[in-house]
Design a protein around this motif. Structure first.
Motif, PDB file in Angstrom:
ATOM      1  N   SER A  44       0.840  -1.192   0.000  1.00 19.24           N
ATOM      2  CA  SER A  44       0.000   0.000   0.000  1.00 19.24           C
ATOM      3  C   SER A  44       0.879   1.247   0.000  1.00 19.24           C
ATOM      4  O   SER A  44       2.072   1.186   0.296  1.00 19.24           O
ATOM      5  CB  SER A  44      -0.910   0.008   1.228  1.00 19.24           C
ATOM      6  OG  SER A  44      -0.136   0.331   2.364  1.00 19.24           O
ATOM      7  N   MET A  45       0.270   2.358  -0.340  1.00 15.82           N
ATOM      8  CA  MET A  45       1.002   3.618  -0.381  1.00 15.82           C
ATOM      9  C   MET A  45       1.494   3.978   1.022  1.00 15.82           C
ATOM     10  O   MET A  45       2.637   4.405   1.199  1.00 15.82           O
ATOM     11  CB  MET A  45       0.057   4.697  -0.903  1.00 15.82           C
ATOM     12  CG  MET A  45       0.727   5.973  -1.256  1.00 15.82           C
ATOM     13  SD  MET A  45      -0.397   6.954  -2.276  1.00 15.82           S
ATOM     14  CE  MET A  45      -0.194   8.532  -1.515  1.00 15.82           C
ATOM     15  N   ALA A  46       0.650   3.773   2.028  1.00 20.27           N
ATOM     16  CA  ALA A  46       1.031   4.114   3.407  1.00 20.27           C
ATOM     17  C   ALA A  46       2.227   3.271   3.844  1.00 20.27           C
ATOM     18  O   ALA A  46       3.168   3.776   4.466  1.00 20.27           O
ATOM     19  CB  ALA A  46      -0.152   3.878   4.340  1.00 20.27           C
ATOM     20  N   GLU A  47       2.179   1.997   3.477  1.00 23.98           N
ATOM     21  CA  GLU A  47       3.270   1.090   3.845  1.00 23.98           C
ATOM     22  C   GLU A  47       4.576   1.548   3.197  1.00 23.98           C
ATOM     23  O   GLU A  47       5.617   1.635   3.852  1.00 23.98           O
ATOM     24  CB  GLU A  47       2.884  -0.305   3.350  1.00 23.98           C
ATOM     25  CG  GLU A  47       3.575  -1.461   4.010  1.00 23.98           C
ATOM     26  CD  GLU A  47       3.100  -2.774   3.366  1.00 23.98           C
ATOM     27  OE1 GLU A  47       3.902  -3.713   3.296  1.00 23.98           O
ATOM     28  OE2 GLU A  47       1.930  -2.814   2.910  1.00 23.98           O
ATOM     29  N   GLY A  48       4.504   1.839   1.887  1.00 27.81           N
ATOM     30  CA  GLY A  48       5.682   2.303   1.166  1.00 27.81           C
ATOM     31  C   GLY A  48       6.221   3.586   1.773  1.00 27.81           C
ATOM     32  O   GLY A  48       7.440   3.752   1.942  1.00 27.81           O
ATOM     33  N   GLU A  49       5.313   4.476   2.123  1.00 26.43           N
ATOM     34  CA  GLU A  49       5.721   5.761   2.679  1.00 26.43           C
ATOM     35  C   GLU A  49       6.421   5.569   4.027  1.00 26.43           C
ATOM     36  O   GLU A  49       7.449   6.175   4.302  1.00 26.43           O
ATOM     37  CB  GLU A  49       4.484   6.658   2.836  1.00 26.43           C
ATOM     38  CG  GLU A  49       4.820   8.085   3.160  1.00 26.43           C
ATOM     39  CD  GLU A  49       3.576   8.969   3.098  1.00 26.43           C
ATOM     40  OE1 GLU A  49       3.337   9.553   2.031  1.00 26.43           O
ATOM     41  OE2 GLU A  49       2.855   9.039   4.108  1.00 26.43           O
ATOM     42  N   ALA A  50       5.853   4.679   4.865  1.00 28.13           N
ATOM     43  CA  ALA A  50       6.441   4.436   6.190  1.00 28.13           C
ATOM     44  C   ALA A  50       7.857   3.884   6.045  1.00 28.13           C
ATOM     45  O   ALA A  50       8.790   4.328   6.728  1.00 28.13           O
ATOM     46  CB  ALA A  50       5.562   3.460   6.969  1.00 28.13           C
ATOM     47  N   LYS A  51       8.019   2.939   5.111  1.00 31.11           N
ATOM     48  CA  LYS A  51       9.348   2.338   4.923  1.00 31.11           C
ATOM     49  C   LYS A  51      10.339   3.377   4.399  1.00 31.11           C
ATOM     50  O   LYS A  51      11.475   3.467   4.875  1.00 31.11           O
ATOM     51  CB  LYS A  51       9.263   1.174   3.934  1.00 31.11           C
ATOM     52  CG  LYS A  51       8.651  -0.067   4.560  1.00 31.11           C
ATOM     53  CD  LYS A  51       8.697  -1.228   3.592  1.00 31.11           C
ATOM     54  CE  LYS A  51       8.221  -2.500   4.296  1.00 31.11           C
ATOM     55  NZ  LYS A  51       8.020  -3.599   3.367  1.00 31.11           N
ATOM     56  N   LEU A  52       9.881   4.174   3.427  1.00 32.37           N
ATOM     57  CA  LEU A  52      10.733   5.210   2.848  1.00 32.37           C
ATOM     58  C   LEU A  52      11.191   6.181   3.937  1.00 32.37           C
ATOM     59  O   LEU A  52      12.382   6.487   4.074  1.00 32.37           O
ATOM     60  CB  LEU A  52       9.951   5.949   1.759  1.00 32.37           C
ATOM     61  CG  LEU A  52      10.552   7.260   1.247  1.00 32.37           C
ATOM     62  CD1 LEU A  52      11.782   6.965   0.387  1.00 32.37           C
ATOM     63  CD2 LEU A  52       9.529   8.050   0.430  1.00 32.37           C
ATOM     64  N   ASP A  53      10.227   6.646   4.721  1.00 32.54           N
ATOM     65  CA  ASP A  53      10.535   7.618   5.761  1.00 32.54           C
ATOM     66  C   ASP A  53      11.521   7.022   6.773  1.00 32.54           C
ATOM     67  O   ASP A  53      12.487   7.675   7.176  1.00 32.54           O
ATOM     68  CB  ASP A  53       9.240   8.041   6.468  1.00 32.54           C
ATOM     69  CG  ASP A  53       9.482   9.187   7.432  1.00 32.54           C
ATOM     70  OD1 ASP A  53      10.142  10.172   7.010  1.00 32.54           O
ATOM     71  OD2 ASP A  53       9.035   9.095   8.590  1.00 32.54           O
ATOM     72  N   ALA A  54      11.300   5.743   7.146  1.00 31.33           N
ATOM     73  CA  ALA A  54      12.179   5.107   8.130  1.00 31.33           C
ATOM     74  C   ALA A  54      13.607   5.026   7.612  1.00 31.33           C
ATOM     75  O   ALA A  54      14.560   5.359   8.324  1.00 31.33           O
ATOM     76  CB  ALA A  54      11.644   3.713   8.467  1.00 31.33           C
ATOM     77  N   VAL A  55      13.781   4.605   6.340  1.00 30.55           N
ATOM     78  CA  VAL A  55      15.125   4.441   5.786  1.00 30.55           C
ATOM     79  C   VAL A  55      15.856   5.788   5.710  1.00 30.55           C
ATOM     80  O   VAL A  55      17.031   5.896   6.060  1.00 30.55           O
ATOM     81  CB  VAL A  55      15.062   3.785   4.387  1.00 30.55           C
ATOM     82  CG1 VAL A  55      16.394   3.888   3.665  1.00 30.55           C
ATOM     83  CG2 VAL A  55      14.634   2.329   4.504  1.00 30.55           C
ATOM     84  N   VAL A  56      15.142   6.824   5.278  1.00 32.42           N
ATOM     85  CA  VAL A  56      15.790   8.136   5.153  1.00 32.42           C
ATOM     86  C   VAL A  56      16.079   8.722   6.533  1.00 32.42           C
ATOM     87  O   VAL A  56      17.174   9.205   6.816  1.00 32.42           O
ATOM     88  CB  VAL A  56      14.903   9.092   4.320  1.00 32.42           C
ATOM     89  CG1 VAL A  56      15.510  10.492   4.278  1.00 32.42           C
ATOM     90  CG2 VAL A  56      14.731   8.545   2.906  1.00 32.42           C
ATOM     91  N   ARG A  57      15.089   8.653   7.421  1.00 39.95           N
ATOM     92  CA  ARG A  57      15.215   9.243   8.757  1.00 39.95           C
ATOM     93  C   ARG A  57      16.375   8.623   9.540  1.00 39.95           C
ATOM     94  O   ARG A  57      17.076   9.312  10.290  1.00 39.95           O
ATOM     95  CB  ARG A  57      13.904   9.039   9.524  1.00 39.95           C
ATOM     96  CG  ARG A  57      13.738   9.911  10.737  1.00 39.95           C
ATOM     97  CD  ARG A  57      12.386   9.660  11.360  1.00 39.95           C
ATOM     98  NE  ARG A  57      11.307  10.297  10.628  1.00 39.95           N
ATOM     99  CZ  ARG A  57      10.862  11.531  10.903  1.00 39.95           C
ATOM    100  NH1 ARG A  57      11.407  12.223  11.879  1.00 39.95           N
ATOM    101  NH2 ARG A  57       9.894  12.063  10.208  1.00 39.95           N
TER     102      ARG A  57
END
Lengths: 110, 497
Positions: free
Chosen positions: B308-321
């Protein structure tokens, strides 16, 4: 009489039904009686086949029907020829005459 | 005295649309009459009542089979008769409607003109809306294609962290494929005419994300990226403009200078030409070169299947953060549907224009309906005569409905044709004014192509699948409005008998 029933080819049955109705509108039983009498009892149409033919011809727009009251006061469905039916009868008669005279030529040849 | 046969009479006047039960009853009644008549005849010849009945049944043959056959045929006859009646009525109504329209050409022309103009406007507006907001981007599996946005929204975040040292390669593995690009300008000094063109350095995932297959030549290979080869792909437009569509361009080495990366090689081999249909989110498409192996934030990413978009966003944010420190708690990396991002700035305008066009259509429907109702008053006499001659309100209503449908169909046809002309004429202007290119290259022109469900709209065929429902909707609206006359016929003065 019931023993001498002839199995009729479908085209022949249609021809007989159409021809019978040239005497005027009549119900199924009337058609059956008329065919029997006019052929001097030679041909008796199986009633089941007769009604199937009537319904099929009506579907093909060769016959039309209306409900009315029979001569002995029964509710009956009266069939009559449509203009298409008359035309079909003319064509079928012409075909039948050619066919039967051709067969007669062969069968009657000495 | 005998009672009149009301039942028979009722049957006699029944309309062709009989129900199955009635058909079965009729067939049964007819066959029963036959059996009774035959039995009576046999009785007259001397048979007992029971014997006569039994013989009549025997002579009849296969009663059950005949009954079933007759019911089936009768149903078909019935359906056909109904359809035939309907058609012949429709033909009569249409003929009458056309005669009426000819009798008052000014009224008809005005009605059609008002209506056609409204349909043209709303069809054109909604074609534009569809091109930008509804049609998927012309990329494979565009529904899973996301824009990567460095911040919680497209608005500038006041205390954005520096992303300079983020290792973006760790982001790539989160998605099915990602595309990064670095826009650039190139000077081509060779030949009689130097060119300054818009191009970009693109990442290895670019072709796959956009679904590019070069028209001639080849795509970039993994080797091109690994060895940082001096190769380039050019657009169909540049191929035509500068090289006259000469196929020998593939394999030719030309001189070019990058504006942003002046130290890159300048002798570059053209390895392929992009297809004419290639469309990109920006206009930097005339020349593509492989992006040097460096960490660069991807602009587009395709979600893994089932993610899902939310899932992708959470993973993206975690990796960058995880690679940053002291980040403002309100800041995060986010994903946004690529098509939504592309149209983000123009969405309100498009929606407003479409809304306005729809309101205009409604207003036109209202005014046309008003006109039709007004005319009803002058037609009261005609309608009264028809009522007196036995026209039922249903039948007269249908006549009026046919008139409206014919008016609406003529107006709808003119409207759709006008909308097409309008789009052809001002399509490019609209595109410039909106400031965003039309996904896929052009606004779908209204063409006479059978409408297909939007889900099938993967091809580049432009079809009016969106505009047709609108014309139909307007037809429906007018029909509804135009049914008002029918209400009036109901209230026609009824003469006392």
């Amino acid at each position: 009489m019931a023993d001498s029933r002839l199995e009729l080819l479908q085209g022949t049955l249609d021809l007989l039904v159409l021809k019978a109705l040239t005497w005027g509108p009549m119900h199924g039983y009337g058609v059956s009686v008329l065919i029997h009498q006019q052929t001097d009892g030679e041909i008796t149409v199986v009633d089941a086949a007769l009604y199937k033919a009537l319904y099929r011809l009506e579907h093909d727009n060769l016959l039309a029907s209306t409900w009315g009251v029979s001569e002995n006061n029964r509710k009956a469905k009266f069939y009559r020829l449509t203009p298409e039916g008359r035309k079909r009868l003319r064509d079928a008669l012409a075909d039948w005459r050619r066919y039967s005279s051709a067969v007669e030529k062969l069968v009657g040849a000495t | 005295m005998k009672m009149p046969d009301f039942n028979g009479l009722r049957r006699y006047v029944t309309l062709p649309g009989r129900k199955r039960a009635r058909i079965v009853r009729d067939v049964d009644s007819e066959l029963e009459t036959h059996l009774a008549m035959r039995a009576e005849a046999l009785e007259r010849q001397g048979a007992t009542r029971d014997d006569a009945r039994a013989q009549a049944l025997r002579e009849f043959g296969d009663l059950a089979d005949a009954r079933q056959y007759c019911v089936e045929v009768s149903r078909r006859t019935d359906r056909r008769a109904k359809w035939r009646d309907w058609l012949s009525d429709a033909r009569l109504d249409a003929g009458h409607a056309v005669r009426l329209m000819r009798r008052s050409p000014a009224f008809s022309a005005a009605t059609i003109a008002v209506f056609a103009a409204a349909i043209a406007a709303s069809t054109a507006a909604n074609s534009v809306l569809r091109a930008y907001l509804i049609r998927p981007l012309p990329f494979p599996e565009a529904d899973r294609l996301m824009s990567i946005v460095p911040g919680p929204s497209l608005a500038v975040f006041p205390r954005s962290p520096s992303l300079q040292h983020v290792d973006w390669k760790r982001v790539d593995s989160l998605f099915e494929v990602t595309a990064a690009w670095d826009l650039d300008g190139f000077t081509l000094p060779d030949g009689s005419r130097p060119d300054y063109i818009d191009g970009a350095w693109v990442s290895p995932g670019f072709s796959k994300t956009m679904g590019i297959t070069p028209a001639i030549g080849r795509d970039f290979t993994a080797d091109d990226f690994a060895k940082h080869a001096p190769v380039a792909l050019i657009s169909d437009a540049l191929w035509e403009r500068r090289y006259g569509r000469d196929p020998r361009i593939v394999g030719t080495t030309v001189t070019m200078a990058s504006t942003d990366r002046p130290r890159e090689q300048t002798r570059v081999t053209i390895v392929g030409v992009l297809p004419r249909t290639f469309w990109h989110l920006n206009r930097f498409t005339d020349l593509l070169r492989p992006l040097p192996d460096e960490s660069r934030m991807p602009s587009l990413a395709r979600l893994q299947r089932g993610m899902s978009m939310a899932e992708g966003e959470a993973k993206l944010d975690a990796v960058v953060r995880a690679q940053l420190s002291g980040v403002d708690p309100g800041w995060r990396m986010s994903l946004m549907s690529a098509s939504e991002e592309h149209a983000a700035n123009i969405r309100p305008i498009l929606v407003a224009i479409s809304g306005a066009a729809l309101l205009m259509l409604l207003a036109a429907c209202g005014s046309v309906a008003g006109g039709l109702v007004g005319r009803m008053v002058s037609r009261r006499q005609e309608l009264a005569i028809r009522t007196a001659l036995g026209g039922t309100s249903g039948r007269i209503g249908r006549q009026l409905l046919t008139e409206s449908v014919i008016l609406a169909t003529i107006a709808g046809t003119i409207g759709v044709v006008a909308a097409r002309a309008l789009l052809v004429a001002i399509g490019p202007l609209i595109e410039r004014q909106l400031g965003a290119t039309v996904p896929g290259g052009e606004i779908p022109k209204v063409e006479v192509v059978p409408p297909t469900p939007p889900a099938l709209d993967r091809s580049r065929v432009h079809h009016p699948s969106f505009t047709f429902p609108f014309s139909s909707a307007s037809l429906f609206l007018t029909r509804t409005f135009a049914n008002v006359p029918r209400v009036i016929t109901r209230s026609l003065p009824r003469r006392e008998p």
